[in-house]
Design an enzyme around this catalytic site. Structure first.
Site, PDB file in Angstrom:
ATOM      1  N   HIS A  56       5.410   6.131   0.984  1.00 33.98           N
ATOM      2  CA  HIS A  56       6.145   5.081   0.283  1.00 33.98           C
ATOM      3  C   HIS A  56       5.224   3.911  -0.036  1.00 33.98           C
ATOM      4  O   HIS A  56       4.117   3.795   0.492  1.00 33.98           O
ATOM      5  CB  HIS A  56       7.329   4.593   1.120  1.00 33.98           C
ATOM      6  N   GLN A 100       1.535   4.356   1.823  1.00 34.79           N
ATOM      7  CA  GLN A 100       1.425   4.472   3.271  1.00 34.79           C
ATOM      8  C   GLN A 100       2.499   5.384   3.829  1.00 34.79           C
ATOM      9  O   GLN A 100       3.418   5.802   3.139  1.00 34.79           O
ATOM     10  CB  GLN A 100       1.568   3.083   3.914  1.00 34.79           C
ATOM     11  N   HIS A 106       4.212   6.236   8.150  1.00 36.47           N
ATOM     12  CA  HIS A 106       4.194   5.868   9.561  1.00 36.47           C
ATOM     13  C   HIS A 106       4.240   7.131  10.420  1.00 36.47           C
ATOM     14  O   HIS A 106       4.997   8.059  10.120  1.00 36.47           O
ATOM     15  CB  HIS A 106       5.381   4.972   9.902  1.00 36.47           C
ATOM     16  N   GLU A 140      11.348   2.520   9.696  1.00 31.21           N
ATOM     17  CA  GLU A 140      11.741   1.214   9.160  1.00 31.21           C
ATOM     18  C   GLU A 140      12.768   1.357   8.057  1.00 31.21           C
ATOM     19  O   GLU A 140      12.912   2.416   7.443  1.00 31.21           O
ATOM     20  CB  GLU A 140      10.519   0.429   8.661  1.00 31.21           C
ATOM     21  N   ARG A 149      -2.655   4.102   5.756  1.00 29.70           N
ATOM     22  CA  ARG A 149      -2.725   3.726   4.345  1.00 29.70           C
ATOM     23  C   ARG A 149      -3.730   4.598   3.590  1.00 29.70           C
ATOM     24  O   ARG A 149      -4.690   5.098   4.184  1.00 29.70           O
ATOM     25  CB  ARG A 149      -3.148   2.260   4.195  1.00 29.70           C
ATOM     26  N   LYS A 171       7.088   3.947  14.079  1.00 32.39           N
ATOM     27  CA  LYS A 171       7.510   2.802  13.278  1.00 32.39           C
ATOM     28  C   LYS A 171       8.473   3.221  12.172  1.00 32.39           C
ATOM     29  O   LYS A 171       8.207   3.028  10.983  1.00 32.39           O
ATOM     30  CB  LYS A 171       6.285   2.098  12.676  1.00 32.39           C
ATOM     31  N   LYS A 193      -7.100  -2.915   2.397  1.00 32.67           N
ATOM     32  CA  LYS A 193      -7.203  -2.674   3.829  1.00 32.67           C
ATOM     33  C   LYS A 193      -7.779  -1.285   4.107  1.00 32.67           C
ATOM     34  O   LYS A 193      -7.997  -0.485   3.195  1.00 32.67           O
ATOM     35  CB  LYS A 193      -5.826  -2.826   4.489  1.00 32.67           C
ATOM     36  N   SER A 244       0.781  -1.233   0.000  1.00 29.95           N
ATOM     37  CA  SER A 244       0.000   0.000   0.000  1.00 29.95           C
ATOM     38  C   SER A 244       0.817   1.290   0.000  1.00 29.95           C
ATOM     39  O   SER A 244       1.936   1.351   0.508  1.00 29.95           O
ATOM     40  CB  SER A 244      -0.931   0.003   1.220  1.00 29.95           C
TER      41      SER A 244
END
Length: 366
Positions: A222, A58, A60, A85, A241, A83, A247, A56
């Site tokens: 991203h 999205q 964070h 990453e 998202r 989050k 989702k 997706s």
């Protein structure tokens, strides 16, 4: 690999004991600093990710925003942690990351009429007329927000028009590179009618070679498109998202939180460094306290090698090759083997005839 409740690791041959329970029982295994900093919990989550279908659009949230989202909607945002990453390519890896240079977005607004139509005249005029950093960022925000909040009927209509035009161009053997035609066809084939298909005109198309990485800090838009990677992140599942997904989409939250600063695809490739004390190790050290990652590539038949100790915990996974640990009770190292290393513990190993490629996630408090 880790202690997140959505997929906790267990200790082999230990009656199904979870890693979190093992850590709780072994006081000091995280090291004093990590125990204090992260309330006695493993601060990172480690994954091998194989992307066959795009993931997706999205971003964070940062720590403060994560706490707000969790307090307001704990059914959706299930923990209060941030989050950050990192994705490190194992194979050729493809993704979308960060907003494109303003000149590229302006060019797409002028050369892809379906994009300009779905966004609307006023936001497009705002971005096309921008001439400084502040007005450019605001113009990108207004255009992207207008796109992502358009009604589904309008989005589907303009996507269909662009799809037909690209197919006609390809039938006539006209190069569709200028309108990202092949990328559009791929995404639309996976998610027909999804507004995320238009995001390719806003976000950088990043292509990583094995060993290259992307670091995804807070509020950075991203999506992962294809390939295999090692992924390491803070121990959280907080994702906002807005496209390329079946989702839950939290479109307004995403549009409000994003960092709209433009940059190039190259700006979004995170640099690695050769360990100055060990030529077998490449280090990926992001600007967060929760984790770092090391790529350990050992040659064949190395009689002995020691994975050095750090002040915090580590998780290691064997990606290719083989060998064994030189410990009192030797452990076989083969593809897919996963080991937990407590703080301040060394791990002596030897490699087999095919060498040994290992990725190590760790927290080493500075």
């Amino acid at each position: 690999m880790g202690t997140h409740p959505n997929g906790p690791s267990t200790i082999c041959g230990n009656d199904g004991t979870s890693l979190s329970e093992w850590i709780y029982r072994h006081n000091g295994c995280l090291g004093n600093k990590v125990t204090e900093m992260f309330s006695g919990k493993l601060p990172f989550l480690f994954k091998v990710l194989s992307v066959n279908k795009s993931l997706s659009i999205q971003a964070h949230p940062n720590k403060h925003h994560a706490e707000q989202l969790h307090a307001a909607r704990p059914d959706i945002y299930k923990d209060p942690n941030h989050k950050p990453e990192m994705a490190i390519a194992i194979t050729d890896y493809e993704g979308l990351c960060g907003f494109r240079p303003v000149s590229e977005i302006k060019e797409f607004l002028q050369s892809v009429p379906e994009l300009a139509s779905v966004i609307g005249e006023q936001p497009c005029a705002l971005l096309l007329g921008s001439n400084d950093k502040a007005s450019e960022c605001e113009g990108i925000k207004q255009c992207f927000s207008s796109l992502m909040t358009r009604d589904e009927i309008a989005v589907t209509k303009h996507l269909s028009e662009l799809l037909d035009r690209i197919k006609t161009m390809k039938s006539a053997e006209i190069d569709v590179t200028g309108c990202l035609g092949d990328l559009f066809l791929s995404l639309h084939g996976q998610f027909p009618g999804d507004v995320g298909c238009f995001c390719i005109y806003f976000l950088n198309h990043v292509m990583l070679k094995p060993g290259q990485a992307m670091f995804l800090g807070p509020n950075l838009p991203h999506a992962y498109l294809s390939g295999d990677c090692m992924e390491c992140m803070a121990c959280s599942d907080n994702v906002v998202r807005a496209g390329l997904t079946p989702k839950y989409k939290d479109v307004q939250t995403l549009c409000d939180m994003l960092d709209y600063s433009p940059g190039t695809a190259e700006d979004n490739i995170f640099p690695s460094q050769l360990d100055p004390e060990d030529s077998h190790v490449v280090v990926y050290d992001p600007p967060v306290k929760d984790f770092s990652v090391a790529r350990i590539n050992l040659p064949a038949s190395l009689s002995s090698y020691t994975v050095k100790a750090v002040e915090g915990p580590s998780i290691l996974i064997v990606i290719s090759g083989g060998g064994e640990t030189l410990t009192q009770q030797p452990l076989k190292l083969e593809r897919g083997a996963v080991l937990f290393m407590p703080a301040s513990v060394e791990l002596p190993v030897k490699t087999g005839n095919e060498g040994l490629l290992v990725f190590r996630a760790y927290c080493d408090p500075k």
